[in-house]
Design a protein around this motif. Structure first.
Motif: not given
Length: 508
Positions: A498, A501-502, A506-507
């Motif tokens: 994770g 994402e943090k 993530a993208a």
């Protein structure tokens, strides 16, 4: 000795110190047994007995230690993180089917709100300034008295949830005999005696502190000095007051302690430690060697998890070798390597599996998870740890990483621990966590978050060039994020899953 917590405490010298704390007189083993008898009687008067689940939300310190040890002699303990929010308490109290909640007198936070909205009785821990460390009484609504039958070895003593980073948290029930087996395993690994004293800085809602610090010490007739949590600024003052022979912590705590070791050399010299223990996350070899150098004491890295009632493997005490980068030898359960998909044992690298009396009988109410996590082979029932690793010729276990954390870069499997180890050799880097970030063509790419040493500078390019000179190109992080602090979990562990994402990767 019966394989219960009550049996564990039965034979210890009544006048020996058991529980200590800052500014408090010591609680002896005799006083601890008296406290347990009183707490058991009080719980029965509240209608709570063997099999009933009691959630405990207390700050770190001696009352949390004694509440766990005493309540578990009557009922099932379920310690919860005092930092949870209302929604989390509501979930866990319902999921546990808690019969009562234990909090400090005067506490009116979200745990109480969640309990009252769920119709769960609240019991209050009451203490006074003149009480011994960990001494308390319980108050609460009276109810029809419960059965006074004491829990047996096969009754559940402790319930914890898995961290649930990628899925709904699973309930891990641990039996009285699981706790006793693990406490004795740890005591044997560390050669604990009544002369030992543990300085506990670990949170006591987590298996590491509950078993490695508290229960293993009590099993050996030793003493535990309970700090009110971890604070690197106060650690050496506590060390001076407590006069410990050892402490146990996670790597991030050890690094924080190291940063203040040089200016506290007088305390280190005055309070020589027999050993230092590290567990709950892989200890970088550089940190292990720095601890040995600073404290002039062996550093015993151990490998644990909730489902094993903590310890599975441990580096041995001298004169046997502590291998930096290894979590040591099997230390209680049998440790083997299994095929990562097929239910069979293999040689070489694969999923680490364990079998022994400290292993949970299985997740509660989760047949799918149990089917995936347990299998039979060679006459034993094996539990899949979810970790990848290998055993060397001497039986020392090395971890490659969590299977879920292994970075799959277009079919090339990369150990984040290997990347951590290389980057930590960079003179400007004090902390690092490598992790997978999404990639549109390769699936995953290597990234790393780093914290720089005070007074040092380095650019992302510097760090990537350093890595490229020491490892194959496909392992070199494509992104290096320089942070003031890396996000940590509730117990101080660095979080890989994770993290992309943090950090807004993530993208990409």
């Amino acid at each position: 000795m019966t394989a219960t917590l009550a049996g564990l405490l039965a034979g210890t010298d009544a006048n020996s110190f058991a529980i200590g704390a800052p500014g408090r007189a010591w609680l002896t083993y005799g006083a601890l047994r008296e406290l347990a008898a009183r707490v058991v009687e009080q719980l029965h008067s509240f209608g709570i007995g063997a099999g009933d689940r009691v959630a405990i939300v207390l700050p770190n310190g001696p009352e949390m230690a004694t509440a766990f040890i005493t309540i578990a002699q009557a009922a099932v303990t379920a310690p919860l993180n005092p930092s949870y929010r209302l929604e989390e308490y509501s979930f866990y109290l319902e999921d546990l089917k808690a019969k009562a909640l234990v909090v400090m007198a005067g506490y009116e936070g979200p745990a109480v709100v969640a309990a009252e909205s769920g119709g769960i009785p609240v019991l209050r821990v009451e203490t006074r300034p003149d009480f011994l460390a960990g001494q308390f009484s319980l108050s609460g609504p009276s109810a029809q008295a419960s059965s006074t039958a004491a829990p047996g070895p096969d009754d559940v003593a402790l319930i914890l949830h898995t961290s649930g980073t990628t899925s709904r948290p699973k309930i891990v029930p641990l039996l009285q005999r699981n706790l006793v087996a693990s406490a004795c395993n740890i005591g044997a690994s560390l050669a604990l005696t009544p002369a030992d004293r543990c300085l506990n800085v670990m949170p006591l809602f987590h298996i590491h502190g509950l078993i490695a610090a508290v229960t293993s010490s009590l099993a050996a007739g030793a003493s535990i000095w309970c700090a009110p949590g971890f604070d690197a600024l106060k650690f050496f003052g506590w060390m001076k007051d407590a006069q410990p022979t050892w402490y146990t912590a996670v790597p991030t705590m050890h690094q924080a302690i190291l940063s203040r070791a040089a200016r506290n050399q007088d305390v280190i010299d005055a309070v020589p430690l027999r050993f230092i223990r590290s567990s709950s996350a892989s200890l970088p070899a550089q940190v292990m060697l720095a601890l040995v150098d600073a404290f002039k004491a062996p550093v015993i890295e151990a490998y644990g998890m909730t489902e094993a009632t903590h310890q599975m493997a441990s580096n041995p005490l001298p004169p046997r070798a502590q291998k930096p980068g290894s979590v040591g030898l099997a230390a209680g359960p049998k440790v083997r390597i299994a095929h990562e998909v097929e239910n069979r044992l293999v040689d070489g690298t694969g999923e680490i599996v364990i079998s022994g009396p400290n292993v949970t009988p299985g997740y509660e109410g989760n047949p799918d998870a149990n089917a995936k996590s347990f299998f039979e082979a060679e006459g034993e029932r094996w539990f899949r740890t979810g970790d990848q690793g290998a055993l060397d010729d001497e039986g020392y276990l090395s971890l490659t990483g969590r299977l879920k954390e292994i970075i799959n870069r277009g079919g090339e499997k990369i150990s984040p621990l290997e990347v951590d180890g290389v980057l930590l050799d960079h003179p400007a880097i004090v902390q690092v966590v490598a992790f997978a970030m999404p990639h549109p063509k390769l699936g995953e790419e290597v990234a790393a978050a780093v914290v720089l040493r005070e007074g040092h500078t380095a650019t992302e390019r510097d760090i990537r060039d350093f890595a490229a000179s020491r490892m194959a190109d496909f392992k070199v992080p494509r992104r290096v994020i320089i942070l003031d602090e890396i996000p940590k979990g509730a117990t101080g562990k660095l979080q890989r899953i994770g993290l992309a994402e943090k950090l807004g990767l993530a993208a990409q």
